[in-house]
Design a protein around this motif. Structure first.
Motif, mmCIF file in Angstrom:
data_model
loop_
_atom_site.group_PDB
_atom_site.id
_atom_site.type_symbol
_atom_site.label_atom_id
_atom_site.label_comp_id
_atom_site.label_asym_id
_atom_site.label_seq_id
_atom_site.Cartn_x
_atom_site.Cartn_y
_atom_site.Cartn_z
ATOM 1 N N GLN A 1 0.818 -1.212 0.000
ATOM 2 C CA GLN A 1 0.000 0.000 0.000
ATOM 3 C C GLN A 1 0.857 1.269 0.000
ATOM 4 N N HIS A 2 2.115 1.123 0.413
ATOM 5 C CA HIS A 2 2.972 2.296 0.509
ATOM 6 C C HIS A 2 3.543 2.735 -0.838
ATOM 7 N N ASN A 3 3.629 1.818 -1.798
ATOM 8 C CA ASN A 3 4.248 2.218 -3.076
ATOM 9 C C ASN A 3 3.610 1.564 -4.304
ATOM 10 N N PHE A 4 2.427 0.960 -4.143
ATOM 11 C CA PHE A 4 1.710 0.382 -5.290
ATOM 12 C C PHE A 4 0.308 0.961 -5.361
ATOM 13 N N ASP A 5 -0.118 1.261 -6.577
ATOM 14 C CA ASP A 5 -1.478 1.750 -6.770
ATOM 15 C C ASP A 5 -1.941 1.394 -8.179
ATOM 16 N N PHE A 6 -3.249 1.266 -8.320
ATOM 17 C CA PHE A 6 -3.858 1.061 -9.629
ATOM 18 C C PHE A 6 -4.859 2.171 -9.862
ATOM 19 N N VAL A 7 -4.666 2.908 -10.941
ATOM 20 C CA VAL A 7 -5.543 4.021 -11.279
ATOM 21 C C VAL A 7 -6.420 3.583 -12.443
ATOM 22 N N PRO A 8 -7.706 3.315 -12.185
ATOM 23 C CA PRO A 8 -8.580 2.839 -13.260
ATOM 24 C C PRO A 8 -8.973 3.976 -14.210
ATOM 25 N N GLY A 9 -9.631 3.618 -15.287
ATOM 26 C CA GLY A 9 -10.086 4.619 -16.252
ATOM 27 C C GLY A 9 -9.709 4.239 -17.666
ATOM 28 N N GLN A 10 -10.003 5.159 -18.592
ATOM 29 C CA GLN A 10 -9.719 4.890 -19.993
ATOM 30 C C GLN A 10 -8.220 4.671 -20.213
ATOM 31 N N ARG A 11 -7.422 5.428 -19.477
ATOM 32 C CA ARG A 11 -5.976 5.242 -19.545
ATOM 33 C C ARG A 11 -5.493 4.741 -18.184
ATOM 34 N N ALA A 12 -5.872 3.500 -17.903
ATOM 35 C CA ALA A 12 -5.533 2.898 -16.605
ATOM 36 C C ALA A 12 -4.020 2.902 -16.401
ATOM 37 N N GLU A 13 -3.643 3.042 -15.130
ATOM 38 C CA GLU A 13 -2.218 3.134 -14.822
ATOM 39 C C GLU A 13 -1.879 2.256 -13.615
ATOM 40 N N ILE A 14 -0.812 1.516 -13.742
ATOM 41 C CA ILE A 14 -0.271 0.747 -12.617
ATOM 42 C C ILE A 14 0.933 1.507 -12.083
ATOM 43 N N VAL A 15 0.891 1.837 -10.792
ATOM 44 C CA VAL A 15 1.962 2.625 -10.166
ATOM 45 C C VAL A 15 2.785 1.718 -9.262
ATOM 46 N N THR A 16 4.087 1.635 -9.517
ATOM 47 C CA THR A 16 5.025 0.924 -8.631
ATOM 48 C C THR A 16 6.167 1.887 -8.323
ATOM 49 N N SER A 17 5.975 2.689 -7.293
ATOM 50 C CA SER A 17 6.881 3.786 -6.998
ATOM 51 C C SER A 17 8.094 3.323 -6.198
ATOM 52 N N TYR A 18 9.259 3.910 -6.522
ATOM 53 C CA TYR A 18 10.467 3.652 -5.736
ATOM 54 C C TYR A 18 10.305 4.228 -4.334
ATOM 55 N N PHE A 19 9.738 5.421 -4.231
ATOM 56 C CA PHE A 19 9.475 6.052 -2.940
ATOM 57 C C PHE A 19 8.074 5.687 -2.468
#
Length: 240
Positions: free
Chosen positions: A161-179
């Protein structure tokens, strides 16, 4: 590998980490100041040894290093790393206290046999001694270690939960942040706990020094009472 051949992103990460440390005091206020001052005093509690206490100084060097690393990792937004560093710091503290009171090295290594003994058994003996000799400090250390072991010391999906996120939508985005994602309140709490752990460790080592000797304390410890009061004030500030 040639450092110039490293991906540019690593150099950018390093620069950003440094900036996060520079910005920590204005961003996190008293939480950072108290943790910073604590790690400075922790690193300077001993003026000079008065007996042969090689093992104690070895573990004390680990205490200093990993408490500072926990503080730095916290403000650099690497929470899991910070907690693992804090756990290593606590283990080093227990062993430092034990070896200050027990200068016989055989619990850790045998000169005659030229071998290093089992580290887990040695640490277990140190924990048992602390539990009986300094129960208040022992309980505090155990409680923090149990919390770290249950939440952050091992790979766990919850930590994502601290560095992963999924942003849904037409241009969905998977976030895997270093910070880690920014959460100032959580960082402030972690800084407060880092400071409190450091203060308990200082108090424990000084209590063992008073009972068993081993080294001359430095004048830096004169500010310990104020640091403890500041830590309580930070806790009150976070609660309100």
């Amino acid at each position: 590998m040639d450092k110039d051949a490293l991906p540019v992103s690593l150099h950018l990460y390093s620069a950003e980490e440094h900036q996060k440390l520079i910005d920590a005091e204005p961003r996190y206020g008293n939480s950072f100041v108290n943790a910073y001052n604590t790690t400075i005093v922790l690193s300077n509690i001993m003026m000079w040894p008065i007996i042969d206490c090689d093992l104690f100084i070895r573990f004390y060097s680990q205490m200093k290093k990993y408490h500072t690393l926990s503080l730095v990792s916290t403000v650099r937004l690497h929470r899991v790393q910070a907690k693992m560093d804090l756990r290593y710091f606590l283990e080093s503290t227990v062993n430092a206290a034990f070896t200050l009171a027990h200068t016989d090295t055989r619990n850790y290594f045998d000169y005659a046999e030229n071998k290093i003994n089992n580290a887990q058994k040695a640490t277990s003996q140190a924990y048992k001694w602390i539990e009986n000799a300094y129960p208040g400090h022992s309980k505090f250390i155990k409680d923090i270690k149990d919390e770290i072991n249950g939440q952050t010391a091992h790979a766990h999906v919850v930590n994502s939960q601290h560095n992963f996120d999924f942003v849904p939508g037409q241009r969905a985005e998977i976030v895997t942040s270093y910070f880690d994602f920014e959460d100032d309140d959580l960082v402030k709490v972690d800084l407060w706990l880092c400071a409190k752990a450091g203060l308990y460790a200082i108090d424990l080592i000084l209590a063992v020094q008073k009972d068993f000797g081993g080294f001359l304390p430095s004048s830096d410890i004169d500010g310990l009472g104020q640091l403890m009061a500041d830590n309580d004030a930070v806790q009150h500030e976070l609660q309100t």
